[in-house]
Design an enzyme around this catalytic site. Structure first.
Site, PDB file in Angstrom:
ATOM      1  N   GLY A  17      39.239  51.503  41.895  1.00 39.52           N
ATOM      2  CA  GLY A  17      38.552  50.740  40.864  1.00 39.52           C
ATOM      3  C   GLY A  17      38.941  51.237  39.482  1.00 39.52           C
ATOM      4  O   GLY A  17      38.947  52.436  39.226  1.00 39.52           O
ATOM      5  N   THR A 146      37.444  58.373  37.855  1.00 38.26           N
ATOM      6  CA  THR A 146      36.501  57.646  38.704  1.00 38.26           C
ATOM      7  C   THR A 146      35.191  57.460  37.959  1.00 38.26           C
ATOM      8  O   THR A 146      34.655  58.405  37.389  1.00 38.26           O
ATOM      9  CB  THR A 146      36.226  58.344  40.053  1.00 38.26           C
ATOM     10  OG1 THR A 146      35.141  57.678  40.707  1.00 38.26           O
ATOM     11  CG2 THR A 146      35.867  59.797  39.907  1.00 38.26           C
ATOM     12  N   VAL A 147      34.692  56.238  37.954  1.00 39.91           N
ATOM     13  CA  VAL A 147      33.405  55.975  37.299  1.00 39.91           C
ATOM     14  C   VAL A 147      32.271  56.672  38.045  1.00 39.91           C
ATOM     15  O   VAL A 147      31.228  56.963  37.470  1.00 39.91           O
ATOM     16  CB  VAL A 147      33.108  54.457  37.207  1.00 39.91           C
ATOM     17  CG1 VAL A 147      34.116  53.767  36.316  1.00 39.91           C
ATOM     18  CG2 VAL A 147      33.056  53.810  38.581  1.00 39.91           C
ATOM     19  N   ASP A 148      32.480  56.952  39.322  1.00 34.44           N
ATOM     20  CA  ASP A 148      31.420  57.565  40.137  1.00 34.44           C
ATOM     21  C   ASP A 148      31.180  59.032  39.808  1.00 34.44           C
ATOM     22  O   ASP A 148      30.179  59.606  40.241  1.00 34.44           O
ATOM     23  CB  ASP A 148      31.767  57.446  41.623  1.00 34.44           C
ATOM     24  CG  ASP A 148      31.760  56.006  42.107  1.00 34.44           C
ATOM     25  OD1 ASP A 148      30.922  55.227  41.616  1.00 34.44           O
ATOM     26  OD2 ASP A 148      32.587  55.656  42.958  1.00 34.44           O
ATOM     27  N   ARG A 196      28.274  54.965  45.576  1.00 39.07           N
ATOM     28  CA  ARG A 196      28.079  54.879  47.024  1.00 39.07           C
ATOM     29  C   ARG A 196      27.278  56.052  47.566  1.00 39.07           C
ATOM     30  O   ARG A 196      26.301  55.896  48.281  1.00 39.07           O
ATOM     31  CB  ARG A 196      29.439  54.814  47.728  1.00 39.07           C
ATOM     32  CG  ARG A 196      29.395  54.830  49.242  1.00 39.07           C
ATOM     33  CD  ARG A 196      30.781  54.709  49.821  1.00 39.07           C
ATOM     34  NE  ARG A 196      31.400  53.454  49.414  1.00 39.07           N
ATOM     35  CZ  ARG A 196      31.214  52.294  50.052  1.00 39.07           C
ATOM     36  NH1 ARG A 196      30.453  52.252  51.132  1.00 39.07           N
ATOM     37  NH2 ARG A 196      31.787  51.194  49.631  1.00 39.07           N
ATOM     38  N   TYR A 301      31.420  44.759  37.644  1.00 45.04           N
ATOM     39  CA  TYR A 301      32.623  45.062  36.877  1.00 45.04           C
ATOM     40  C   TYR A 301      32.328  45.273  35.384  1.00 45.04           C
ATOM     41  O   TYR A 301      33.114  45.907  34.681  1.00 45.04           O
ATOM     42  CB  TYR A 301      33.641  43.916  37.017  1.00 45.04           C
ATOM     43  CG  TYR A 301      34.384  43.899  38.333  1.00 45.04           C
ATOM     44  CD1 TYR A 301      34.016  44.740  39.384  1.00 45.04           C
ATOM     45  CD2 TYR A 301      35.449  43.035  38.530  1.00 45.04           C
ATOM     46  CE1 TYR A 301      34.693  44.719  40.585  1.00 45.04           C
ATOM     47  CE2 TYR A 301      36.147  43.003  39.738  1.00 45.04           C
ATOM     48  CZ  TYR A 301      35.764  43.850  40.761  1.00 45.04           C
ATOM     49  OH  TYR A 301      36.437  43.835  41.953  1.00 45.04           O
ATOM     50  N   LEU A 302      31.222  44.707  34.899  1.00 51.42           N
ATOM     51  CA  LEU A 302      30.894  44.839  33.480  1.00 51.42           C
ATOM     52  C   LEU A 302      30.778  46.299  33.066  1.00 51.42           C
ATOM     53  O   LEU A 302      31.213  46.682  31.979  1.00 51.42           O
ATOM     54  CB  LEU A 302      29.579  44.110  33.175  1.00 51.42           C
ATOM     55  CG  LEU A 302      29.551  42.602  33.455  1.00 51.42           C
ATOM     56  CD1 LEU A 302      28.163  42.054  33.198  1.00 51.42           C
ATOM     57  CD2 LEU A 302      30.581  41.884  32.595  1.00 51.42           C
TER      58      LEU A 302
END
Length: 424
Positions: A17, A146-148, A196, A301-302
């Site tokens: 992503g 990673t955004v996570d 997640r 996605y925003l």
């Protein structure tokens, strides 16, 4: 396999992503590589990540002017295309590894920069082992993204700070909206965010409330087992006290039986459960148990494309990781990843570190218990001290006369193929 000595080309690819700042890392890689023309020839990018390497679908970044590469720093998403594709072990799929070597050798590639999260760190580690197992010298450097925010060793991951800022701002603004309508209309607002197994993004929603701007926010973390009764009591109490409440729920929240609340029974490209849709699940529970009027939204996605509100800290660190990756390669390093090392909280200071990929691949960093409040629905001061600096600073993109941000689209000129077709 024997290879010719001398200057080698570099291969760069984006994985998983995308984020608001992954292109800033690409900018760091390409600009720095161009300063080392004595050791690095051209920088080829993989069209759609590692798939571009396997199918010999390469992009010649030398065809791009300095201005276009510089503009990557303020352009969101993946300029070269990304993918979710995880290489299996050498024993399981030798065909793909032999193909990689074939493509690298055909295009004189000696440097491999892979920009992504945990799965791409694993791919990068496997590629780094090619020189030993297949006799082709390749320096593989992972560029963290990673955004996570779930990569280990590094203090934080480029991409996360901007998402955290977006979620905190969105939660605050939506809360102002709900507060103004709560008397006769909506009393509960639910925002679904990514995450997640790790609740870092959800935690950022709690930053919407501060000492000078108190907002009733309830956070549902993947790390905390969902307790419906306890949750409803908390929501009811907040509405009674404030007249409304905002709920930030991570897509990875699980019930007592260990199942995702949002599990649709589908799988993604990596074999993971396909998540999404936990907000309406929670909303229906609130309707059934409390009968309160609600609205829900999915950041989707925003949250990861919001370059207009990116954190300056995040942009700076994303660029620094790309720059450091090339510098590590120039020092002869292999199978490593540059990291962010926090040296001070107040004032916030950081420096570039280094980690072995064997410590990074397939390891997820969860929210520490010390970051989650005792009731399981909020964050502690320790968490605030951690998150705050990552969200700070503005780094606005240039805007056009139409009021919209000006983002760059590269030519992405293809490199002439030298090999036969290969299907993935």
């Amino acid at each position: 396999m024997a290879t010719s000595s001398g200057k080698k080309n570099a291969f760069y690819a984006q994985s998983g992503g995308v984020t608001a700042v992954i292109n800033a890392s690409a900018c760091g890689v390409i600009e720095t590589a161009r300063k080392h023309k004595d050791k690095i020839g051209k920088v080829y990018a993989g069209r759609n990540g590692i798939i571009g390497a396997l199918t010999e679908d390469l992009i010649d970044t030398s065809k791009e002017p300095k201005s276009a590469i510089a503009a990557l720093r303020h352009t969101p998403s993946g300029a070269f295309g990304s993918c979710r594709y995880k290489l299996k072990s050498l024993e399981q799929n030798q065909r793909e590894y032999e193909r990689l070597i074939e493509v690298f050798e055909a295009h004189n590639i000696g440097y491999f920069f892979y920009n992504g999260g945990g799965d791409s760190a694993d791919t990068c580690l496997k590629v780094s082992q090619l020189s030993k197992s297949m006799g082709y010298p390749i320096q593989a450097i992972h560029v963290p993204k990673t955004v996570d925010n779930d990569l280990p060793v590094t203090d934080n991951c480029p991409g996360f700070g901007s998402v955290a800022k977006y979620i905190a701002v969105s939660t605050r603004e939506a809360s102002f909206d709900v507060a103004s309508m709560a008397k006769t209309s909506t009393k509960v607002f639910i925002l679904e965010v990514m995450g997640r197994h790790a609740g870092w993004i959800a935690a950022a929603g709690a930053m919407a409330s501060s000492e000078d701007c108190e907002i009733p926010v309830v956070v549902l973390f993947p790390e905390v087992t969902f307790n419906r009764r306890k949750f409803m009591q908390t929501v009811k109490q907040k509405v009674k006290q404030f007249g409304y409440v905002s709920i930030v729920v991570s897509e990875g929240v699980k019930s007592r039986d260990g199942k995702f609340l949002a599990d649709q029974g589908l799988k993604d490209a990596f074999g993971h459960a396909q998540l999404g849709g936990v907000a309406p699940v929670v909303a229906n529970m609130i309707r059934e148990d409390l009968g309160l009027k609600y609205h829900w939204a999915v950041a989707d996605y925003l949250q990861r494309a919001a370059r207009h509100i990116a954190s300056k800290t995040d942009v700076d660190q994303a660029y620094a990781m790309g720059k450091a990756a090339v510098e590590l390669a120039m020092k002869g390093k292999n199978s490593v990843m540059p990291t962010v090392v926090r040296t001070s909280n107040n004032p916030y200071r950081w420096k570039v570190g280094e980690a072995r990929l064997s410590r990074v691949a397939n390891v997820e960093k969860m929210m520490p218990k010390s970051f989650i409040s005792k009731d399981g629905f909020g964050i502690t001061k320790k968490c605030r001290d951690y998150l705050g600096p990552l969200m700070k600073g503005e780094d606005y993109p240039p805007y056009g006369k139409d009021g919209l941000p000006k983002y760059v689209r590269l030519k992405n000129a293809p490199v002439k193929r030298k090999l036969g077709d290969f299907k993935v």
